[in-house]
Design a protein around this motif. Structure first.
Motif, PDB file in Angstrom:
ATOM      1  N   LYS A 207       1.560   6.611  -2.024  1.00  0.00           N
ATOM      2  CA  LYS A 207       0.884   6.430  -0.741  1.00  0.00           C
ATOM      3  C   LYS A 207       0.237   7.721  -0.251  1.00  0.00           C
ATOM      4  CE  LYS A 207       3.894   2.694   0.862  1.00  0.00           C
ATOM      5  NZ  LYS A 207       4.826   2.230   1.932  1.00  0.00           N
ATOM      6  N   ARG A 208       0.852   8.846  -0.530  1.00  0.00           N
ATOM      7  CA  ARG A 208       0.324  10.141  -0.124  1.00  0.00           C
ATOM      8  C   ARG A 208       0.375  11.094  -1.310  1.00  0.00           C
ATOM      9  NH1 ARG A 208      -1.634   7.871   3.357  1.00  0.00           N
ATOM     10  NH2 ARG A 208      -1.494   8.114   5.627  1.00  0.00           N
ATOM     11  N   TYR A 214      -5.518  15.817  -3.998  1.00  0.00           N
ATOM     12  CA  TYR A 214      -6.674  15.397  -3.199  1.00  0.00           C
ATOM     13  C   TYR A 214      -7.920  16.188  -3.596  1.00  0.00           C
ATOM     14  CZ  TYR A 214      -4.224  12.383   0.151  1.00  0.00           C
ATOM     15  OH  TYR A 214      -3.539  11.358   0.732  1.00  0.00           O
ATOM     16  N   ASP A 236      -7.995  10.980   4.609  1.00  0.00           N
ATOM     17  CA  ASP A 236      -6.541  10.967   4.436  1.00  0.00           C
ATOM     18  C   ASP A 236      -5.967  12.375   4.538  1.00  0.00           C
ATOM     19  OD1 ASP A 236      -6.487   8.250   4.129  1.00  0.00           O
ATOM     20  OD2 ASP A 236      -6.499   8.298   1.930  1.00  0.00           O
TER      21      ASP A 236
END
Length: 454
Positions: A207-208, A214, A236
């Motif tokens: 989820k993260r 990133y 995000d």
């Protein structure tokens, strides 16, 4: 290592008594016991000494004298060791033992590194198993081998065979760290399809992500048809932290690559709103995109970038300067001509003859800056937050009645630079430096003034 002889009372007599051992006078062997004195252990060792000749009395006497000297030294050290043996773990005992026996430390061998040649082609499971058996730390083999591939920028196919081997052993599951390192190789080699595959796996499983993942995903997606998903990843990331200038640069470059100018300018303004200094590559991309473009609104924004460089004293490199020159010369309907030139000491340009704007402040600008710093920084609107009215008054008088200083040493900030040291210990050398600078250094260099601000 220190040795002394034990079990022999009359060393010279025993040395000369060749008949005692039943050997001739020219080749006699003497068996001796040596005791190894380390301060905390005693170990007896036996070795043989071969005498060269009975006629060589000079060498024999020298050896005897050395043996006596060594024994006297070791007997005195033994007394000290025995006295301190009950305090083996007392404070400073290890240091004392190291000083008493400086040569008793065994040499420390360097650690044996894992030397495995990285494969240049994909391997199957059996080949990876065999390579792992040759690895010293087998538990960390997968992470180690993929890290070496990242350092050497190995082929994506070879790294992919590592992931396939790991997945076969773990029911199709590959760890997060391995995925991120494999993603780095895919981004480096611009393997778009592999980047998207890793992105789908991570999106379905986690989820993260952490900031490094990133960054890699955004950099890998900006030149694909799914580049807008890089913008979603940026959103995000904003939920947990302020993105870096590199994150914004990747997204701006992607937006310009896909001809979405409005998104690029919006991201640029958002970058400035966070007080982040943009990368020069980001600014260069705007000029490269504006080449041969007749758009007054876009030209005004580029002029604002030039003003930003001027006001913040940012100096473009040669490549960026070429982009600026090319953009000016490419504006339709305008006859700009740029050239690289040299500025004289007077500030006059040898190309156009005009005088370049000076970075030195005028007296009015200096007074304005001084008043603004005093009001907004030192005073801050509430004197009791940082100082007191009396202390501020003393400081203002100090600045007013002293000449301008070339060097100012802020003792408090210097002390805060060393968190493990006491501030008084760090501040004292600073004060001494200020004292000697005023009393000694100023006598030789009259034009240089020092002060210490505490």
């Amino acid at each position: 290592m220190t040795f002394y002889f034990t079990g022999i009372r009359s060393f010279p007599k025993l040395w000369k008594s060749n008949s005692y051992f039943g050997l001739s006078s020219s080749h006699s062997y003497l068996s001796l016991f040596l005791k190894d004195c380390y301060g905390i252990r005693n170990q007896e060792k036996c070795f043989s000494v071969k005498t060269m000749s009975a006629q060589n009395t000079k060498a024999m006497n020298l050896l005897i004298a050395k043996a006596r000297c060594v024994r006297k030294l070791d007997e005195s050290s033994n007394k000290q060791v025995s006295a301190d043996s009950s305090h083996m773990f007392a404070a400073g005992a290890a240091k004392k033992r190291s000083q008493m026996n400086p040569s008793s430390k065994d040499p420390v061998l360097p650690p044996v590194e894992n030397i495995i040649q990285l494969p240049t082609k994909p391997l199957n499971s059996e080949e990876w198993d065999k390579l792992k058996e040759e690895f010293k730390e087998k538990a960390n083999f997968e992470n180690w081998i993929i890290l070496q591939m990242v350092k050497c920028h190995s082929s994506v196919d070879v790294a992919k065979s590592v992931l396939a081997w790991v997945a076969a052993k773990n029911s199709g599951i590959v760890g997060y760290d391995l995925l991120v390192k494999y993603l780095y190789l895919c981004v480096f080699h611009k393997q778009t399809s592999e980047i998207i595959d890793v992105y789908e796996i991570m999106k379905a499983r986690y989820k993260r992500l952490e900031s490094g993942a990133y960054t890699l995903l955004m950099r890998g997606l900006i030149y694909t048809d799914r580049w807008r998903e890089a913008l979603l990843l940026l959103e995000d990331l904003k939920k947990v932290m302020i993105p870096s200038k590199k994150n914004y640069d990747d997204c701006i470059q992607g937006a310009l690559f896909h001809q979405d100018v409005n998104v690029a300018w919006n991201l640029y303004q958002e970058l400035l709103s966070h007080d982040i200094v943009p990368m020069l590559e980001t600014l260069k991309a705007f000029f490269d995109f504006g080449k041969d473009m007749k758009d007054d609104q876009y030209s005004n924004k580029l002029h604002n970038i030039l003003l930003y460089l001027r006001n913040n004293q940012l100096y473009p490199g040669e490549s960026f300067a070429h982009s600026i020159k090319t953009w000016f010369e490419s504006i339709p309907g305008e006859q700009w001509k740029g050239q690289f030139t040299t500025i004289q000491q007077s500030g006059q340009c040898l190309g156009c003859g005009k005088t370049v704007e000076s970075i030195h402040l005028s007296s009015e600008e200096y007074e304005f800056l001084k008043a603004k710093i005093m009001r907004d920084v030192i005073d801050g609107g509430d004197q009791y937050k940082k100082t007191t009215p009396q202390e501020l008054k003393r400081f203002q008088n100090f600045v007013k009645y002293h000449p301008p200083f070339d060097v100012v040493i802020d003792g408090l900030n210097v002390a805060k630079m060393f968190p493990k040291a006491r501030e008084s210990q760090v501040g004292l050398p600073v004060c001494l430096l200020s004292f000697f600078a005023r009393t000694l250094f100023l006598e030789q260099v009259r034009s240089l003034n020092f002060t210490c601000k505490n």
